[in-house]
Enzyme design. Structure first.
Site, PDB file in Angstrom:
ATOM      1  N   LYS A  72       0.891  -1.207   0.128  1.00  0.00           N
ATOM      2  CA  LYS A  72       0.060   0.067  -0.156  1.00  0.00           C
ATOM      3  C   LYS A  72       0.797   1.296   0.015  1.00  0.00           C
ATOM      4  CE  LYS A  72      -4.201  -1.721   2.010  1.00  0.00           C
ATOM      5  NZ  LYS A  72      -5.514  -1.653   2.818  1.00  0.00           N
ATOM      6  N   ASP A 108     -10.780   2.390   2.083  1.00  0.00           N
ATOM      7  CA  ASP A 108     -11.165   1.850   3.207  1.00  0.00           C
ATOM      8  C   ASP A 108     -11.805   2.604   4.160  1.00  0.00           C
ATOM      9  OD1 ASP A 108      -9.715  -0.545   2.848  1.00  0.00           O
ATOM     10  OD2 ASP A 108      -7.902   0.089   3.649  1.00  0.00           O
TER      11      ASP A 108
END
Length: 279
Positions: A72, A108
């Site tokens: 990420k 998210d």
């Protein structure tokens, strides 16, 4: 059976390992539901090879990719542009390839907020106690703040909580040992740690003195019913499990890659739950 044409749109999930990911099952469900000429595949990519791999996918005409552990931060670094969600979270989990460029976002927080709202919970009306200060917690904290909520973070390593508070002005800090006492001052508690996940110890959180109005959200979804959620339900508290966050966070990427706004509904939820281990 889905038959692809030469016009098929292709996306996938990049990680190492990536065999545990349920994203191919999720996106495959939507691709079949909407009859889309496209596919979504696992992309096992080792650390150190991520940038090369993504540039190769871009050159090969992929529509984009999701990104999971451990890539990420590397995904953030290779983007030609990142949106506010990625800047606030400090990481990227969704890449869109277009016109030779890579755009990054972090969905998210979007998925968490959408899951709360699907359960009838207004994030702006809930002072939130966030347990954890890792990547997922960072995205959730930023999204809660953006939704208008006040947020307090407690983490086992206080330095990580302090780092998060520096990056997200307005975030308060509580000591991990004071998390039970802090319950009385909050309307929402969010477990953004791996505690309670299969292979990890349970989250130690005594709810006997929790106010009856407290909402407990657990971002863990394997198992779907964590010890924390079981304890909360036994006391009559409202709960939010983690599978909804997984489903909702996938919506923006699917829309960008395949041109359809996918629906999160009970049919999809049951399809995904059927693949989860029972313990």
């Amino acid at each position: 059976m889905s038959i692809l044409s030469g016009h098929a749109r292709v996306a996938g999930i990049a990680g190492w390992p990536v065999t545990y990911s349920r994203s191919p099952r999720l996106h495959g469900f939507w691709l079949q539901r909407y009859g889309i000429d496209g596919t979504y595949i696992p992309l096992p990519i080792r650390e150190g090879e991520f940038a090369t791999a993504m540039r190769g996918l871009l050159a090969a005409g992929f529509a984009g990719a999701n990104v999971t552990i451990p890539h990420k931060l590397a995904a953030f670094a290779i983007c030609d542009m990142v949106d506010a969600s990625a800047r606030r979270a400090g990481a990227v989990n969704t890449l869109v390839f277009q016109d030779g460029r890579i755009a990054g976002s972090n969905t998210d927080g979007y998925g968490f907020i959408a899951n709360l709202r699907a359960h009838g919970i207004d994030p702006a009306a809930t002072p939130a106690l966030l347990l954890g200060a890792g990547g997922s917690a960072r995205a959730v904290a930023a999204a809660l703040q953006d939704a208008g909520a006040s947020v307090t973070v407690a983490n086992r390593t206080r330095a990580r909580a302090e780092e998060l508070a520096r990056d997200l002005p307005g975030l308060r800090i509580a000591d991990w040992d004071d998390r039970v006492v802090a319950l009385a001052d909050h309307a929402l508690v969010v477990n953004a740690t791996p505690l309670g996940m299969v292979g990890h110890e349970p989250l130690d959180l005594d709810l006997t003195r929790a106010p009856a109005s407290l909402v407990i959200a657990d971002n863990v979804y394997v198992p779907l019913e964590t010890p924390l959620l079981s304890s909360a339900r036994a006391r009559g508290l409202r709960t939010v499990d983690g599978i909804g966050m997984l489903l909702h966070q996938a919506v923006p990427g699917f829309r960008a890659w395949f041109g359809v706004e996918p629906r999160v509904d009970d049919e999809l939820r049951q399809f995904m739950i059927a693949d989860l281990p029972s313990r």
